[in-house]
Write a protein that holds these residues in place. Structure first.
Motif, PDB file in Angstrom:
ATOM      1  N   ALA A  44       1.579  -3.759  -8.732  1.00  0.00           N
ATOM      2  CA  ALA A  44       1.391  -4.199  -7.406  1.00  0.00           C
ATOM      3  C   ALA A  44       0.079  -4.753  -7.021  1.00  0.00           C
ATOM      4  CB  ALA A  44       1.536  -3.094  -6.388  1.00  0.00           C
ATOM      5  N   VAL A  45      -0.028  -5.743  -6.093  1.00  0.00           N
ATOM      6  CA  VAL A  45      -1.200  -6.213  -5.590  1.00  0.00           C
ATOM      7  C   VAL A  45      -1.282  -5.984  -4.167  1.00  0.00           C
ATOM      8  CG1 VAL A  45      -2.119  -8.417  -5.269  1.00  0.00           C
ATOM      9  CG2 VAL A  45      -1.283  -8.247  -7.310  1.00  0.00           C
ATOM     10  N   VAL A  46      -2.244  -5.486  -3.414  1.00  0.00           N
ATOM     11  CA  VAL A  46      -2.122  -5.012  -2.071  1.00  0.00           C
ATOM     12  C   VAL A  46      -3.185  -5.818  -1.382  1.00  0.00           C
ATOM     13  CG1 VAL A  46      -3.108  -3.015  -2.474  1.00  0.00           C
ATOM     14  CG2 VAL A  46      -2.038  -3.378  -0.411  1.00  0.00           C
ATOM     15  N   GLY A  47      -2.905  -6.407  -0.176  1.00  0.00           N
ATOM     16  CA  GLY A  47      -4.061  -7.088   0.662  1.00  0.00           C
ATOM     17  C   GLY A  47      -4.418  -6.210   1.910  1.00  0.00           C
ATOM     18  N   ASP A  48      -5.697  -5.943   2.060  1.00  0.00           N
ATOM     19  CA  ASP A  48      -6.037  -5.489   3.542  1.00  0.00           C
ATOM     20  C   ASP A  48      -7.427  -6.209   3.766  1.00  0.00           C
ATOM     21  OD1 ASP A  48      -4.239  -2.971   4.272  1.00  0.00           O
ATOM     22  OD2 ASP A  48      -4.521  -2.528   2.168  1.00  0.00           O
ATOM     23  N   LEU A  49      -7.567  -5.861   4.970  1.00  0.00           N
ATOM     24  CA  LEU A  49      -8.954  -6.578   5.633  1.00  0.00           C
ATOM     25  C   LEU A  49     -10.185  -5.536   4.830  1.00  0.00           C
ATOM     26  CD1 LEU A  49      -7.008  -7.775   7.497  1.00  0.00           C
ATOM     27  CD2 LEU A  49      -9.008  -7.260   9.310  1.00  0.00           C
ATOM     28  N   ALA A  50      -9.917  -4.276   4.774  1.00  0.00           N
ATOM     29  CA  ALA A  50     -10.838  -3.425   4.042  1.00  0.00           C
ATOM     30  C   ALA A  50     -10.318  -2.220   3.549  1.00  0.00           C
ATOM     31  CB  ALA A  50     -11.882  -3.023   5.358  1.00  0.00           C
ATOM     32  N   THR A  51     -11.122  -1.393   2.744  1.00  0.00           N
ATOM     33  CA  THR A  51     -10.695  -0.304   2.025  1.00  0.00           C
ATOM     34  C   THR A  51      -9.880  -0.544   0.827  1.00  0.00           C
ATOM     35  OG1 THR A  51      -8.739   0.601   2.907  1.00  0.00           O
ATOM     36  CG2 THR A  51     -10.791   1.017   4.272  1.00  0.00           C
ATOM     37  N   GLU A  52     -10.004   0.394  -0.138  1.00  0.00           N
ATOM     38  CA  GLU A  52      -9.094   0.236  -1.199  1.00  0.00           C
ATOM     39  C   GLU A  52      -8.039   1.383  -1.314  1.00  0.00           C
ATOM     40  OE1 GLU A  52     -10.110  -1.071  -4.781  1.00  0.00           O
ATOM     41  OE2 GLU A  52     -11.697  -2.406  -4.001  1.00  0.00           O
ATOM     42  N   ASN A  53      -8.087   1.886  -0.166  1.00  0.00           N
ATOM     43  CA  ASN A  53      -6.909   3.093   0.282  1.00  0.00           C
ATOM     44  C   ASN A  53      -5.570   2.687  -0.450  1.00  0.00           C
ATOM     45  OD1 ASN A  53      -9.211   4.129   1.545  1.00  0.00           O
ATOM     46  ND2 ASN A  53      -8.217   4.254   3.402  1.00  0.00           N
ATOM     47  N   ASP A  54      -5.071   1.752   0.009  1.00  0.00           N
ATOM     48  CA  ASP A  54      -3.561   1.335  -0.573  1.00  0.00           C
ATOM     49  C   ASP A  54      -3.385   1.066  -1.959  1.00  0.00           C
ATOM     50  OD1 ASP A  54      -2.852   1.705   2.023  1.00  0.00           O
ATOM     51  OD2 ASP A  54      -2.308  -0.557   2.435  1.00  0.00           O
ATOM     52  N   ALA A  55      -4.456   0.763  -2.597  1.00  0.00           N
ATOM     53  CA  ALA A  55      -4.432   0.447  -4.163  1.00  0.00           C
ATOM     54  C   ALA A  55      -4.328   1.854  -4.831  1.00  0.00           C
ATOM     55  CB  ALA A  55      -5.489  -0.288  -4.670  1.00  0.00           C
TER      56      ALA A  55
ATOM     57  N   LEU B  48       0.939 -10.651 -17.460  1.00  0.00           N
ATOM     58  CA  LEU B  48       2.026 -10.830 -16.928  1.00  0.00           C
ATOM     59  C   LEU B  48       3.305 -10.872 -17.595  1.00  0.00           C
ATOM     60  CD1 LEU B  48       1.760 -13.848 -14.182  1.00  0.00           C
ATOM     61  CD2 LEU B  48       1.999 -11.356 -13.713  1.00  0.00           C
ATOM     62  N   ALA B  49       3.140 -11.255 -18.899  1.00  0.00           N
ATOM     63  CA  ALA B  49       4.381 -11.236 -19.765  1.00  0.00           C
ATOM     64  C   ALA B  49       4.677  -9.901 -20.082  1.00  0.00           C
ATOM     65  CB  ALA B  49       3.716 -11.909 -20.990  1.00  0.00           C
ATOM     66  N   GLU B  50       3.952  -8.770 -19.865  1.00  0.00           N
ATOM     67  CA  GLU B  50       4.139  -7.436 -20.004  1.00  0.00           C
ATOM     68  C   GLU B  50       4.860  -6.628 -18.865  1.00  0.00           C
ATOM     69  OE1 GLU B  50       0.821  -5.606 -21.833  1.00  0.00           O
ATOM     70  OE2 GLU B  50       0.867  -7.151 -23.442  1.00  0.00           O
ATOM     71  N   LEU B  51       5.081  -7.630 -17.918  1.00  0.00           N
ATOM     72  CA  LEU B  51       5.757  -7.018 -16.494  1.00  0.00           C
ATOM     73  C   LEU B  51       7.093  -7.535 -16.395  1.00  0.00           C
ATOM     74  CD1 LEU B  51       2.302  -7.123 -14.382  1.00  0.00           C
ATOM     75  CD2 LEU B  51       3.724  -4.886 -15.255  1.00  0.00           C
ATOM     76  N   ASP B  52       7.709  -6.733 -15.419  1.00  0.00           N
ATOM     77  CA  ASP B  52       9.252  -7.262 -15.127  1.00  0.00           C
ATOM     78  C   ASP B  52       9.155  -7.767 -13.508  1.00  0.00           C
ATOM     79  OD1 ASP B  52      10.577  -6.706 -17.663  1.00  0.00           O
ATOM     80  OD2 ASP B  52      10.527  -4.436 -17.209  1.00  0.00           O
ATOM     81  N   VAL B  53       8.329  -6.859 -12.835  1.00  0.00           N
ATOM     82  CA  VAL B  53       8.468  -6.975 -11.431  1.00  0.00           C
ATOM     83  C   VAL B  53       6.961  -6.801 -11.046  1.00  0.00           C
ATOM     84  CG1 VAL B  53       9.011  -6.144  -9.312  1.00  0.00           C
ATOM     85  CG2 VAL B  53      10.677  -6.274 -11.016  1.00  0.00           C
ATOM     86  N   VAL B  54       6.497  -7.984 -10.117  1.00  0.00           N
ATOM     87  CA  VAL B  54       5.394  -7.470  -9.230  1.00  0.00           C
ATOM     88  C   VAL B  54       5.529  -7.385  -7.866  1.00  0.00           C
ATOM     89  CG1 VAL B  54       3.037  -8.814  -8.673  1.00  0.00           C
ATOM     90  CG2 VAL B  54       3.933  -8.821 -11.138  1.00  0.00           C
ATOM     91  N   LEU B  55       4.930  -6.596  -7.146  1.00  0.00           N
ATOM     92  CA  LEU B  55       5.201  -6.414  -5.835  1.00  0.00           C
ATOM     93  C   LEU B  55       3.787  -6.704  -5.218  1.00  0.00           C
ATOM     94  CD1 LEU B  55       6.812  -2.815  -5.946  1.00  0.00           C
ATOM     95  CD2 LEU B  55       8.017  -4.796  -5.723  1.00  0.00           C
ATOM     96  N   ILE B  56       4.031  -7.525  -4.100  1.00  0.00           N
ATOM     97  CA  ILE B  56       2.619  -7.892  -3.403  1.00  0.00           C
ATOM     98  C   ILE B  56       2.699  -7.375  -1.921  1.00  0.00           C
ATOM     99  CG2 ILE B  56       1.388  -9.940  -2.640  1.00  0.00           C
ATOM    100  CD1 ILE B  56       2.666 -11.773  -4.632  1.00  0.00           C
ATOM    101  N   GLU B  57       1.997  -6.334  -1.592  1.00  0.00           N
ATOM    102  CA  GLU B  57       1.977  -5.844  -0.338  1.00  0.00           C
ATOM    103  C   GLU B  57       1.041  -6.705   0.609  1.00  0.00           C
ATOM    104  OE1 GLU B  57       1.133  -1.785   0.440  1.00  0.00           O
ATOM    105  OE2 GLU B  57       0.564  -2.291   2.507  1.00  0.00           O
TER     106      GLU B  57
ATOM    107  N   LYS C 269       0.062   0.315 -12.209  1.00  0.00           N
ATOM    108  CA  LYS C 269      -1.331  -0.231 -12.002  1.00  0.00           C
ATOM    109  C   LYS C 269      -1.037  -1.156 -10.551  1.00  0.00           C
ATOM    110  CE  LYS C 269      -4.658  -2.950 -14.470  1.00  0.00           C
ATOM    111  NZ  LYS C 269      -5.084  -3.768 -15.483  1.00  0.00           N
ATOM    112  N   ALA C 270      -2.183  -0.835  -9.672  1.00  0.00           N
ATOM    113  CA  ALA C 270      -2.278  -1.710  -8.556  1.00  0.00           C
ATOM    114  C   ALA C 270      -3.803  -2.360  -8.302  1.00  0.00           C
ATOM    115  CB  ALA C 270      -1.940  -0.804  -7.203  1.00  0.00           C
ATOM    116  N   HIS C 271      -3.689  -3.535  -7.731  1.00  0.00           N
ATOM    117  CA  HIS C 271      -5.091  -4.333  -7.445  1.00  0.00           C
ATOM    118  C   HIS C 271      -4.934  -4.396  -6.176  1.00  0.00           C
ATOM    119  CE1 HIS C 271      -8.130  -7.321  -8.684  1.00  0.00           C
ATOM    120  NE2 HIS C 271      -7.942  -7.489  -7.614  1.00  0.00           N
TER     121      HIS C 271
ATOM    122  N   VAL D 210      -3.762 -14.140  -4.496  1.00  0.00           N
ATOM    123  CA  VAL D 210      -2.961 -13.612  -5.619  1.00  0.00           C
ATOM    124  C   VAL D 210      -3.255 -13.933  -6.963  1.00  0.00           C
ATOM    125  CG1 VAL D 210      -0.499 -13.563  -6.221  1.00  0.00           C
ATOM    126  CG2 VAL D 210      -1.283 -13.451  -3.783  1.00  0.00           C
ATOM    127  N   GLU D 211      -3.357 -15.276  -7.268  1.00  0.00           N
ATOM    128  CA  GLU D 211      -3.722 -15.798  -8.530  1.00  0.00           C
ATOM    129  C   GLU D 211      -5.070 -15.153  -8.978  1.00  0.00           C
ATOM    130  OE1 GLU D 211      -5.451 -19.801  -8.735  1.00  0.00           O
ATOM    131  OE2 GLU D 211      -4.211 -20.234 -10.470  1.00  0.00           O
TER     132      GLU D 211
END
Ligand SMILES: Nc1nc2c(ncn2[C@@H]2O[C@H](COP(=O)(O)OP(=O)(O)OP(=O)(O)O)[C@@H](O)[C@H]2O)c(=O)[nH]1
Ligand SMILES: [Mg+2]
Length: 232
Positions: A65-76, A111-120, A85-87, A102-103
């Motif tokens: 997963a990749v997650v976007g927030d204005l601040a904090t690493e809480n969601d990752a 990426l080649a080792e993943l089937d699904v990427v979730l972007i929050e 894994k989450a970024h 995202v890039e």
């Protein structure tokens, strides 16, 4: 002044669209299925995605997963409790994710080792709608606690979505959420959109959501490998 502002916005969006198109090609080449998850703040995205990633992992799907927030690493930190894994992307003052963010975040993943990427995406009911991230599917989280009329009052975001997850369904009865009416409202705003009932807390609907995603990810991978074989 107004026309000049519009002109600049058009240019920025065009740049984003071009990058999103490149990302989409890269995702196809690597055989990875990508979901952009959008909602108002606090709709239950992180809770849902953490449960979903755990379920997908147990089903043998390689997910990150990749997650976007204005601040904090809480969601990752919370997302990584799934064992995947989450970024975290910090957007500062921006109310949405853009393709270049995202890039950059994806540099963390093979990426080649993943089937699904979730972007929050950043919790916002308007801004993320015009920003393509190269995703295959855009999922709206619509919580029972927001009231049935929200798809009608804020149609812009649901208009770009391919799937709605009704979230916090464990609270539906307590807040007297009319699920049938909410589903009809989703359909009115976005005709034909599939609507799944879920709760990240209790796990209700998570296996169904995981199956929905897995089926689409597998069929994309099959199409891509057929196309790859044809062009080889
Ligand atoms: N009862 C119940 N509470 C939930 C559920 N999902 C999330 N919550 C609670 O709702 C609050 C917000 O949940 P999050 O998962 O952080 O929501 P979010 O959409 O990721 O929030 P942002 O990333 O800040 O936009 C937290 O207090 C969660 O514990 C659910 O399915 N049921
Ligand atoms: Mg979150």
């Amino acid at each position: 002044m107004q026309p000049r502002i519009l002109e600049v916005r058009t240019k920025i969006l065009k740049k984003n669209d071009e990058l999103a198109r490149d990302l989409r090609t890269r995702f196809a080449d690597q055989g990875v299925y990508v979901i952009n998850v959008v909602s108002s703040p606090g709709a239950g995205k992180t809770e849902l995605l953490t449960a979903l990633m755990r379920e997908l992992r147990e089903q043998g799907v390689r997910v990150a997963a990749v997650v976007g927030d204005l601040a904090t690493e809480n969601d990752a930190v919370r997302l990584e409790q799934s064992g995947c894994k989450a970024h975290q992307i910090l957007t500062g003052t921006m109310c949405h994710l853009e393709a270049d963010m995202v890039e950059n975040a994806l540099e963390d993943f093979a990426l080649a080792e993943l089937d699904v990427v979730l972007i929050e995406n950043v919790g916002n009911i308007v801004c993320p709608q015009s920003w393509d991230l190269g995703e295959d599917l855009r999922m709206l989280c619509f919580p029972s606690t927001e009231g049935e009329d929200k798809p009608l009052k804020y149609p812009t975001l649901i208009n770009t979505c391919d799937l709605v997850a009704l979230t916090k369904m464990d609270l539906a009865e307590i807040v007297e959420f009319d699920t049938e009416l909410a589903t009809r409202n989703c359909d009115e705003a976005r005709p034909g959109v599939p609507v799944l009932r879920t709760s990240g807390k209790t796990g209700a609907g998570i296996p169904e959501l995981a199956r929905f995603i897995r089926d689409r990810a597998w069929s994309k991978a099959q199409v891509e490998s057929r196309l790859g074989a044809r062009s080889a």
